[in-house]
Write a protein that holds these residues in place. Structure first.
Motif, PDB file in Angstrom:
ATOM      1  N   ALA A 133      -5.219  36.917   1.699  1.00 15.06           N
ATOM      2  CA  ALA A 133      -6.479  36.217   1.432  1.00 15.06           C
ATOM      3  C   ALA A 133      -6.162  34.749   1.140  1.00 15.06           C
ATOM      4  O   ALA A 133      -5.239  34.183   1.717  1.00 15.06           O
ATOM      5  CB  ALA A 133      -7.220  36.899   0.291  1.00 15.06           C
ATOM      6  N   SER A 134      -6.888  34.151   0.220  1.00 12.13           N
ATOM      7  CA  SER A 134      -6.656  32.754  -0.127  1.00 12.13           C
ATOM      8  C   SER A 134      -5.357  32.628  -0.924  1.00 12.13           C
ATOM      9  O   SER A 134      -4.896  33.601  -1.530  1.00 12.13           O
ATOM     10  CB  SER A 134      -7.823  32.231  -0.958  1.00 12.13           C
ATOM     11  N   PRO A 135      -4.772  31.428  -0.955  1.00  8.89           N
ATOM     12  CA  PRO A 135      -3.553  31.244  -1.754  1.00  8.89           C
ATOM     13  C   PRO A 135      -3.752  31.601  -3.224  1.00  8.89           C
ATOM     14  O   PRO A 135      -2.859  32.166  -3.855  1.00  8.89           O
ATOM     15  CB  PRO A 135      -3.240  29.754  -1.568  1.00  8.89           C
ATOM     16  N   GLY A 136      -4.940  31.274  -3.764  1.00 17.21           N
ATOM     17  CA  GLY A 136      -5.200  31.603  -5.158  1.00 17.21           C
ATOM     18  C   GLY A 136      -5.230  33.101  -5.398  1.00 17.21           C
ATOM     19  O   GLY A 136      -4.658  33.604  -6.377  1.00 17.21           O
ATOM     20  N   HIS A 137      -5.899  33.828  -4.515  1.00 11.89           N
ATOM     21  CA  HIS A 137      -5.950  35.284  -4.612  1.00 11.89           C
ATOM     22  C   HIS A 137      -4.548  35.873  -4.535  1.00 11.89           C
ATOM     23  O   HIS A 137      -4.155  36.726  -5.345  1.00 11.89           O
ATOM     24  CB  HIS A 137      -6.819  35.834  -3.480  1.00 11.89           C
ATOM     25  N   ASP A 138      -3.767  35.415  -3.543  1.00  8.15           N
ATOM     26  CA  ASP A 138      -2.423  35.945  -3.366  1.00  8.15           C
ATOM     27  C   ASP A 138      -1.528  35.608  -4.557  1.00  8.15           C
ATOM     28  O   ASP A 138      -0.669  36.406  -4.946  1.00  8.15           O
ATOM     29  CB  ASP A 138      -1.808  35.396  -2.083  1.00  8.15           C
ATOM     30  N   ARG A 200       1.564  35.905   1.742  1.00  8.92           N
ATOM     31  CA  ARG A 200       1.159  34.803   2.614  1.00  8.92           C
ATOM     32  C   ARG A 200       1.593  35.031   4.056  1.00  8.92           C
ATOM     33  O   ARG A 200       0.951  34.540   4.989  1.00  8.92           O
ATOM     34  CB  ARG A 200       1.782  33.475   2.121  1.00  8.92           C
TER      35      ARG A 200
END
Length: 291
Positions: A133-138, A200
């Motif tokens: 998903a998004s970098p923040g989610h990951d 990622r």
């Protein structure tokens, strides 16, 4: 990966898990280098087979490559320069080494990273697999997985140092049963790096690769949970000092229980209680005003 191998992966993973737990149980009677190496290889094998089934062969291989390379590099820098974990040196207890690092150590990093990945997903999403998903989610999910992995080290570190003498710490601050707490920062950092990089770069399978593939079910997810549970029980029985046994029970037991509940939710066995539709709830403030 051949269709036949894809169909056999669940059986292979379960068989390796059973043998791993048997060897782990045998180690309770006395640890030897052969038993340590054998249990590590079995743990690696059953986790790889399980990952190939749940994530897909390509994603599992990618996680193996990331975890073993990052794990080996971090341990090599640690034993050579004191990075990440503090200053230490491995002894021959863990068997053959690549550079300064026993070969089983990078394999362990993969197994624990995979287990941490699955447990984190079950806790948050009630699903063993999470898509990139998004970098923040990951980053958040990788951080949770890294904490699950580090919970294992809370109890195992003193045992490996003082009982097995698998490595010798030359830097000690006495904050954790005589050992440096820098090691926990190292475990968090390395675990996070492995899991974040995998999330990622992963291309997790969203459907069976062929019509004959076995769809994941609850019993298939028992493999990573069984590995974590087996390691927890081992520490509860043999942890050193004895205070570490209670620490291991709660530190590892909490994420294990939360993941098990997520597993039951994933399979629909444990459902959210239905709302009571017979009458609307009356706020406490309204009751007081009526009185």
């Amino acid at each position: 990966m051949t269709p036949l191998l894809r169909r056999r992966l669940p059986v292979i993973a379960a068989t390796l898990l059973a043998v791993f737990l048997l060897v782990l149980a045998k180690r309770i009677g006395g640890d030897t280098t052969v038993a340590l190496v054998a249990s590590s290889l079995l743990m690696f094998g059953c986790c790889w087979a399980s990952a190939a089934h749940l994530l897909g062969g390509a994603a599992a291989l990618r996680l193996v490559a990331i975890a073993t390379s990052v794990g080996w590099l971090a341990e090599q820098l640690g034993s050579s320069y004191g990075w990440f974990f503090g200053s230490y040196a491995y002894t021959p207890v863990l068997g053959p080494a690549l550079g300064d690092v026993p070969i089983v150590i990078p394999l362990m990093w993969f197994a624990l990273a995979y287990v941490g990945y699955v447990i984190a997903n079950l806790i948050v999403w009630q699903d063993p697999v999470d898509r990139p998903a998004s970098p923040g989610h990951d980053a958040i999910m990788a951080l949770l997985g890294a904490m699950v992995v580090t919970c294992y080290d809370l109890g195992v570190d003193p045992y490996m140092v003082y009982v097995l003498k698998a490595w010798i710490m030359t830097e000690k601050d006495g904050w954790w049963f005589g050992e440096t707490v820098q090691g926990f920062a190292g475990w968090m950092t390395v675990s996070f790096a492995i899991l974040f990089a995998f999330r990622r770069l992963a291309r997790v399978r969203t459907a069976p690769e062929d019509a004959g593939a076995v769809l994941p079910t609850m019993r298939h997810v028992f493999v990573p949970l069984g590995v974590y549970a087996g390691l927890m029980v081992f520490q509860v029985l043999l942890g050193y000092p004895v205070e570490a046994r209670t620490i291991a029970l709660f530190a590892m037991g909490f994420p294990l229980l939360a993941a098990t509940i997520g597993l039951l939710r994933w399979q629909g066995i444990l459902a959210r209680p239905a709302a009571d539709e017979r009458a609307p709830a009356v706020p406490a403030k309204a009751l007081k005003e009526a009185a």
